[in-house]
Scaffold this motif. Structure first.
Motif, PDB file in Angstrom:
ATOM      1  N   TRP A   1       1.059  10.001   1.055  1.00 32.70           N
ATOM      2  CA  TRP A   1       0.342   9.597   1.456  1.00 32.70           C
ATOM      3  C   TRP A   1       0.689   8.202   2.121  1.00 32.70           C
ATOM      4  O   TRP A   1      -0.325   7.645   2.948  1.00 32.70           O
ATOM      5  CB  TRP A   1      -0.481   9.599  -0.563  1.00 32.70           C
ATOM      6  CG  TRP A   1      -1.391   8.574  -0.395  1.00 32.70           C
ATOM      7  CD1 TRP A   1      -2.541   9.248  -0.285  1.00 32.70           C
ATOM      8  CD2 TRP A   1      -2.128   7.484  -0.692  1.00 32.70           C
ATOM      9  NE1 TRP A   1      -3.896   8.640  -0.789  1.00 32.70           N
ATOM     10  CE2 TRP A   1      -4.158   6.840  -1.359  1.00 32.70           C
ATOM     11  CE3 TRP A   1      -0.791   5.750  -1.740  1.00 32.70           C
ATOM     12  CZ2 TRP A   1      -3.928   6.219  -1.315  1.00 32.70           C
ATOM     13  CZ3 TRP A   1      -1.687   5.016  -1.325  1.00 32.70           C
ATOM     14  CH2 TRP A   1      -2.996   4.589  -1.701  1.00 32.70           C
ATOM     15  N   LEU A   2       1.754   7.423   1.176  1.00 30.90           N
ATOM     16  CA  LEU A   2       1.765   6.224   2.305  1.00 30.90           C
ATOM     17  C   LEU A   2       1.718   6.350   3.951  1.00 30.90           C
ATOM     18  O   LEU A   2       1.094   5.234   4.446  1.00 30.90           O
ATOM     19  CB  LEU A   2       2.796   5.429   1.641  1.00 30.90           C
ATOM     20  CG  LEU A   2       2.526   4.430   0.264  1.00 30.90           C
ATOM     21  CD1 LEU A   2       4.019   4.602   0.210  1.00 30.90           C
ATOM     22  CD2 LEU A   2       1.739   4.024  -0.240  1.00 30.90           C
ATOM     23  N   GLN A   3       2.290   7.791   4.366  1.00 27.53           N
ATOM     24  CA  GLN A   3       2.473   7.332   5.707  1.00 27.53           C
ATOM     25  C   GLN A   3       1.573   8.410   6.570  1.00 27.53           C
ATOM     26  O   GLN A   3       1.310   7.886   7.100  1.00 27.53           O
ATOM     27  CB  GLN A   3       3.730   8.214   5.545  1.00 27.53           C
ATOM     28  CG  GLN A   3       5.779   7.932   5.246  1.00 27.53           C
ATOM     29  CD  GLN A   3       6.139   9.139   5.299  1.00 27.53           C
ATOM     30  OE1 GLN A   3       6.390   9.925   5.474  1.00 27.53           O
ATOM     31  NE2 GLN A   3       7.394   8.415   5.019  1.00 27.53           N
ATOM     32  N   SER A   4       0.952   8.540   5.195  1.00 28.75           N
ATOM     33  CA  SER A   4      -0.218   9.035   5.588  1.00 28.75           C
ATOM     34  C   SER A   4      -1.128   7.548   6.553  1.00 28.75           C
ATOM     35  O   SER A   4      -2.663   7.977   7.029  1.00 28.75           O
ATOM     36  CB  SER A   4      -1.272   9.335   5.336  1.00 28.75           C
ATOM     37  OG  SER A   4      -1.140  11.457   4.916  1.00 28.75           O
TER      38      SER A   4
ATOM     39  N   GLU B   1      12.619   0.547   0.623  1.00 28.61           N
ATOM     40  CA  GLU B   1      14.069   0.277   2.063  1.00 28.61           C
ATOM     41  C   GLU B   1      13.606   0.086   3.601  1.00 28.61           C
ATOM     42  O   GLU B   1      13.901  -0.036   4.351  1.00 28.61           O
ATOM     43  CB  GLU B   1      14.631   1.769   1.964  1.00 28.61           C
ATOM     44  CG  GLU B   1      16.374   0.989   0.981  1.00 28.61           C
ATOM     45  CD  GLU B   1      16.392   2.413   0.224  1.00 28.61           C
ATOM     46  OE1 GLU B   1      16.522   3.654   1.497  1.00 28.61           O
ATOM     47  OE2 GLU B   1      17.881   2.129  -0.060  1.00 28.61           O
ATOM     48  N   SER B   2      11.768   1.075   3.279  1.00 32.80           N
ATOM     49  CA  SER B   2      10.864   0.909   4.338  1.00 32.80           C
ATOM     50  C   SER B   2      10.810  -0.601   5.366  1.00 32.80           C
ATOM     51  O   SER B   2      10.674  -1.296   3.554  1.00 32.80           O
ATOM     52  CB  SER B   2      10.270   1.513   4.055  1.00 32.80           C
ATOM     53  OG  SER B   2       8.413   1.114   3.066  1.00 32.80           O
ATOM     54  N   GLY B   3      10.706  -0.948   6.743  1.00 34.78           N
ATOM     55  CA  GLY B   3      10.010  -1.993   6.497  1.00 34.78           C
ATOM     56  C   GLY B   3       8.799  -1.735   6.363  1.00 34.78           C
ATOM     57  O   GLY B   3       7.831  -3.427   5.956  1.00 34.78           O
ATOM     58  N   TYR B   4       7.891  -1.512   6.440  1.00 41.74           N
ATOM     59  CA  TYR B   4       6.755  -1.171   6.123  1.00 41.74           C
ATOM     60  C   TYR B   4       5.970  -1.334   4.959  1.00 41.74           C
ATOM     61  O   TYR B   4       4.675  -2.069   5.090  1.00 41.74           O
ATOM     62  CB  TYR B   4       5.972  -0.038   6.991  1.00 41.74           C
ATOM     63  CG  TYR B   4       4.759   0.256   7.402  1.00 41.74           C
ATOM     64  CD1 TYR B   4       4.308  -0.623   8.663  1.00 41.74           C
ATOM     65  CD2 TYR B   4       3.529   0.989   7.093  1.00 41.74           C
ATOM     66  CE1 TYR B   4       3.104  -0.542   8.760  1.00 41.74           C
ATOM     67  CE2 TYR B   4       1.889   0.550   7.633  1.00 41.74           C
ATOM     68  CZ  TYR B   4       1.784  -0.153   8.682  1.00 41.74           C
ATOM     69  OH  TYR B   4       0.543  -0.065   8.891  1.00 41.74           O
ATOM     70  N   PHE B   5       6.628  -0.365   3.881  1.00 39.82           N
ATOM     71  CA  PHE B   5       6.101  -0.770   2.728  1.00 39.82           C
ATOM     72  C   PHE B   5       6.202  -1.508   1.601  1.00 39.82           C
ATOM     73  O   PHE B   5       6.450  -1.867   0.901  1.00 39.82           O
ATOM     74  CB  PHE B   5       5.783   0.503   1.901  1.00 39.82           C
ATOM     75  CG  PHE B   5       5.317   1.798   2.869  1.00 39.82           C
ATOM     76  CD1 PHE B   5       3.926   1.789   3.543  1.00 39.82           C
ATOM     77  CD2 PHE B   5       6.097   2.540   3.467  1.00 39.82           C
ATOM     78  CE1 PHE B   5       3.344   2.894   4.204  1.00 39.82           C
ATOM     79  CE2 PHE B   5       5.172   3.680   4.386  1.00 39.82           C
ATOM     80  CZ  PHE B   5       3.811   3.422   4.240  1.00 39.82           C
ATOM     81  N   ASN B   6       7.871  -2.022   2.220  1.00 44.31           N
ATOM     82  CA  ASN B   6       8.621  -2.873   1.073  1.00 44.31           C
ATOM     83  C   ASN B   6       8.225  -4.284   0.288  1.00 44.31           C
ATOM     84  O   ASN B   6       8.615  -4.680  -0.562  1.00 44.31           O
ATOM     85  CB  ASN B   6       9.662  -3.431   1.601  1.00 44.31           C
ATOM     86  CG  ASN B   6       9.648  -4.406   3.155  1.00 44.31           C
ATOM     87  OD1 ASN B   6       8.816  -4.960   3.306  1.00 44.31           O
ATOM     88  ND2 ASN B   6      10.822  -4.947   2.942  1.00 44.31           N
ATOM     89  N   ASP B   7       6.359  -4.439   1.056  1.00 45.99           N
ATOM     90  CA  ASP B   7       5.906  -5.436   0.174  1.00 45.99           C
ATOM     91  C   ASP B   7       4.876  -5.154  -0.675  1.00 45.99           C
ATOM     92  O   ASP B   7       4.622  -5.921  -1.382  1.00 45.99           O
ATOM     93  CB  ASP B   7       5.672  -6.978   1.375  1.00 45.99           C
ATOM     94  CG  ASP B   7       4.704  -5.863   2.033  1.00 45.99           C
ATOM     95  OD1 ASP B   7       4.207  -5.043   2.050  1.00 45.99           O
ATOM     96  OD2 ASP B   7       3.643  -6.972   3.214  1.00 45.99           O
ATOM     97  N   ILE B   8       4.928  -3.897  -1.618  1.00 52.68           N
ATOM     98  CA  ILE B   8       3.600  -3.511  -2.126  1.00 52.68           C
ATOM     99  C   ILE B   8       4.342  -3.746  -3.276  1.00 52.68           C
ATOM    100  O   ILE B   8       5.672  -3.462  -3.878  1.00 52.68           O
ATOM    101  CB  ILE B   8       3.511  -1.989  -1.521  1.00 52.68           C
ATOM    102  CG1 ILE B   8       3.008  -2.293  -0.472  1.00 52.68           C
ATOM    103  CG2 ILE B   8       2.583  -1.142  -2.808  1.00 52.68           C
ATOM    104  CD1 ILE B   8       2.996  -0.375  -0.185  1.00 52.68           C
TER     105      ILE B   8
END
Length: 127
Positions: free
Chosen positions: A46-49, A76-83
């Motif tokens: 869902w996040l990757q969508s 570990e993901s650069g994109y979601f790590n601040d959630i």
């Protein structure tokens, strides 16, 4: 989607128990836009969508991908790590709580929990 929904903060609830997910939706939907997923794999997909929630509430014990692995993958993901992530679990082990916090979870709340306390913790994390 109503105009109000455009301004509502988004919460992703990840729990394999429909009763818990439904309870969370009922409790949170007055203040937040709530999406539920049954396990970590569904959540990651869902996040990757392209969906970015303001906070993630996750159980630990789930099929396919458990909460620990979900926290690892997100942080570990650069994109979601601040959630921000709040773990909601019935696991009382101090070691488990410490592991979740070390992996990057912002909070760990024991089930059963006080809904008002959860709401306060959510609001503090997404200000």
């Amino acid at each position: 989607m109503s105009a109000l929904n455009l301004f509502m903060k988004k919460i992703l609830v990840v729990d394999d128990k429909p009763s818990m997910s439904q309870l969370m939706v009922r409790f949170l939907q007055t203040s937040f836009e709530v999406t539920t997923k049954d396990d970590g794999l569904q959540a990651i997909s869902w996040l990757q969508s392209g969906n970015i929630p303001d906070i993630i509430l996750t159980d630990l014990q789930m099929p396919n991908m458990d909460g620990i692995e979900l926290i690892k993958r997100i942080k570990e993901s650069g994109y979601f790590n601040d959630i921000p992530i709040i773990v909601l679990s019935s696991q009382e082990s101090s070691n488990t709580r410490v592991e979740c916090l070390k992996l990057g979870a912002e909070d760990y709340i024991m089930k059963p929990f006080n809904p008002e306390e959860l709401m306060i913790r959510i609001e503090r994390l997404i200000k």
